[in-house]
Write a protein that holds these residues in place. Sequence first.
Motif, PDB file in Angstrom:
ATOM      1  N   UNK A  34      -1.557  30.770 -70.081  1.00  0.00           N
ATOM      2  CA  UNK A  34      -1.336  30.501 -68.659  1.00  0.00           C
ATOM      3  C   UNK A  34       0.165  30.329 -68.440  1.00  0.00           C
ATOM      4  N   UNK A  35       0.730  31.179 -67.591  1.00  0.00           N
ATOM      5  CA  UNK A  35       2.164  31.144 -67.326  1.00  0.00           C
ATOM      6  C   UNK A  35       2.577  29.843 -66.646  1.00  0.00           C
ATOM      7  N   UNK A  36       3.500  29.114 -67.259  1.00  0.00           N
ATOM      8  CA  UNK A  36       4.024  27.872 -66.696  1.00  0.00           C
ATOM      9  C   UNK A  36       2.885  26.967 -66.223  1.00  0.00           C
ATOM     10  N   UNK A  37       1.908  26.741 -67.102  1.00  0.00           N
ATOM     11  CA  UNK A  37       0.690  26.021 -66.734  1.00  0.00           C
ATOM     12  C   UNK A  37       0.858  24.520 -66.646  1.00  0.00           C
ATOM     13  N   UNK A  38      -0.076  23.913 -65.918  1.00  0.00           N
ATOM     14  CA  UNK A  38      -0.129  22.461 -65.778  1.00  0.00           C
ATOM     15  C   UNK A  38      -1.572  22.053 -65.534  1.00  0.00           C
ATOM     16  N   UNK A  39      -1.892  20.844 -65.975  1.00  0.00           N
ATOM     17  CA  UNK A  39      -3.244  20.322 -65.746  1.00  0.00           C
ATOM     18  C   UNK A  39      -3.396  19.971 -64.278  1.00  0.00           C
ATOM     19  N   UNK A  40      -4.526  20.359 -63.713  1.00  0.00           N
ATOM     20  CA  UNK A  40      -4.789  20.046 -62.311  1.00  0.00           C
ATOM     21  C   UNK A  40      -5.313  18.620 -62.197  1.00  0.00           C
ATOM     22  N   UNK A  41      -4.876  17.890 -61.179  1.00  0.00           N
ATOM     23  CA  UNK A  41      -5.347  16.510 -61.005  1.00  0.00           C
ATOM     24  C   UNK A  41      -6.814  16.465 -60.584  1.00  0.00           C
ATOM     25  N   UNK A  42      -7.437  15.323 -60.838  1.00  0.00           N
ATOM     26  CA  UNK A  42      -8.813  15.125 -60.396  1.00  0.00           C
ATOM     27  C   UNK A  42      -9.857  15.674 -61.334  1.00  0.00           C
ATOM     28  N   UNK A  43      -9.447  16.084 -62.526  1.00  0.00           N
ATOM     29  CA  UNK A  43     -10.404  16.614 -63.487  1.00  0.00           C
ATOM     30  C   UNK A  43     -11.065  15.485 -64.264  1.00  0.00           C
ATOM     31  N   UNK A  44     -11.999  15.867 -65.078  1.00  0.00           N
ATOM     32  CA  UNK A  44     -12.685  14.999 -66.015  1.00  0.00           C
ATOM     33  C   UNK A  44     -13.421  13.856 -65.342  1.00  0.00           C
ATOM     34  N   UNK A  45     -14.085  14.159 -64.250  1.00  0.00           N
ATOM     35  CA  UNK A  45     -14.858  13.134 -63.561  1.00  0.00           C
ATOM     36  C   UNK A  45     -16.340  13.324 -63.859  1.00  0.00           C
ATOM     37  N   UNK A  46     -17.010  12.265 -64.318  1.00  0.00           N
ATOM     38  CA  UNK A  46     -18.445  12.376 -64.589  1.00  0.00           C
ATOM     39  C   UNK A  46     -19.208  12.644 -63.289  1.00  0.00           C
ATOM     40  N   UNK A  47     -20.295  13.382 -63.394  1.00  0.00           N
ATOM     41  CA  UNK A  47     -21.121  13.678 -62.238  1.00  0.00           C
ATOM     42  C   UNK A  47     -22.435  12.919 -62.360  1.00  0.00           C
ATOM     43  N   UNK A  48     -23.098  12.734 -61.250  1.00  0.00           N
ATOM     44  CA  UNK A  48     -24.392  12.069 -61.262  1.00  0.00           C
ATOM     45  C   UNK A  48     -24.279  10.657 -60.717  1.00  0.00           C
ATOM     46  N   UNK A  49     -25.350  10.171 -60.164  1.00  0.00           N
ATOM     47  CA  UNK A  49     -25.389   8.837 -59.580  1.00  0.00           C
ATOM     48  C   UNK A  49     -25.878   7.851 -60.627  1.00  0.00           C
ATOM     49  N   UNK A  50     -25.031   6.901 -60.993  1.00  0.00           N
ATOM     50  CA  UNK A  50     -25.364   5.871 -61.979  1.00  0.00           C
ATOM     51  C   UNK A  50     -25.858   6.455 -63.302  1.00  0.00           C
ATOM     52  N   UNK A  51     -25.372   7.652 -63.616  1.00  0.00           N
ATOM     53  CA  UNK A  51     -25.771   8.283 -64.863  1.00  0.00           C
ATOM     54  C   UNK A  51     -27.206   8.771 -64.876  1.00  0.00           C
ATOM     55  N   UNK A  52     -27.837   8.916 -63.719  1.00  0.00           N
ATOM     56  CA  UNK A  52     -29.236   9.308 -63.659  1.00  0.00           C
ATOM     57  C   UNK A  52     -29.438  10.801 -63.448  1.00  0.00           C
ATOM     58  N   UNK A  53     -28.377  11.564 -63.391  1.00  0.00           N
ATOM     59  CA  UNK A  53     -28.505  13.006 -63.195  1.00  0.00           C
ATOM     60  C   UNK A  53     -29.026  13.655 -64.473  1.00  0.00           C
ATOM     61  N   UNK A  54     -29.464  14.911 -64.357  1.00  0.00           N
ATOM     62  CA  UNK A  54     -29.961  15.636 -65.516  1.00  0.00           C
ATOM     63  C   UNK A  54     -28.925  15.640 -66.630  1.00  0.00           C
ATOM     64  N   UNK A  55     -27.694  15.920 -66.290  1.00  0.00           N
ATOM     65  CA  UNK A  55     -26.599  15.818 -67.245  1.00  0.00           C
ATOM     66  C   UNK A  55     -25.874  14.523 -66.930  1.00  0.00           C
ATOM     67  N   UNK A  56     -26.275  13.452 -67.566  1.00  0.00           N
ATOM     68  CA  UNK A  56     -25.718  12.141 -67.257  1.00  0.00           C
ATOM     69  C   UNK A  56     -24.211  12.118 -67.476  1.00  0.00           C
ATOM     70  N   UNK A  57     -23.707  13.001 -68.298  1.00  0.00           N
ATOM     71  CA  UNK A  57     -22.271  13.029 -68.545  1.00  0.00           C
ATOM     72  C   UNK A  57     -21.781  14.470 -68.540  1.00  0.00           C
TER      73      UNK A  57
END
Length: 188
Positions: A34-57
């Motif tokens: 990736x040319x002159x790359x940078x990490x985008x903000x707001x990544x790595x956020x768990x999805x699901x409500x209280x860990x009850x989603x099909x993919x808890x993490x």
Amino acid sequence: MVGWRLGLFNSDGRFEDVDACEIMPDAATLAPLVSNGAREPGDSTPEGFLGLADDAATSGCKWSSVPAGVDRPFRTVRIHAATKQATTRQTGPERAAEALKKWHGNRVRRGSPITSVGIGEEGYRTTDKATYVIVVARVEVFDIHAKFRISNVVVDVSARTHDEPGEEEKAQVVALAKRVAVRLDALG
């Protein structure tokens, strides 16, 4: 005996809530992709409500070109990790294997070319193509995916470009996915 039937002793697998940014290789590894790359903000956020989603993490981490719009060879590299937990009927690794099998089956049914690759316990490579027509302009977007499983985690390493990828670009994504697999394996 009752505990086994209720799934109380089912194994979650080797990993708990894997953070995709933890398994993203360093900037020096990503620089040729990736040319002159940078990490985008707001990544790595768990999805699901209280860990009850099909993919808890589930989490994602994205590395993009700055300024936007440079495709040399890729505009964006993204990692998505889904950590499966045990249920009363299945272990975490069984759920992860089932999720990867379902993804593979969906790709085959859609007629997507899919190649088996030696990553993790089971891995595949495919390329998606999307075409967008905006007024009079036609834009094509290609996403190369290397998707694999280790124990109870399914990882999708993808790279996006507007140029049709050749074998070299596909090999670069598979090589990156192999590095991600090594980093993930070191966590467990």
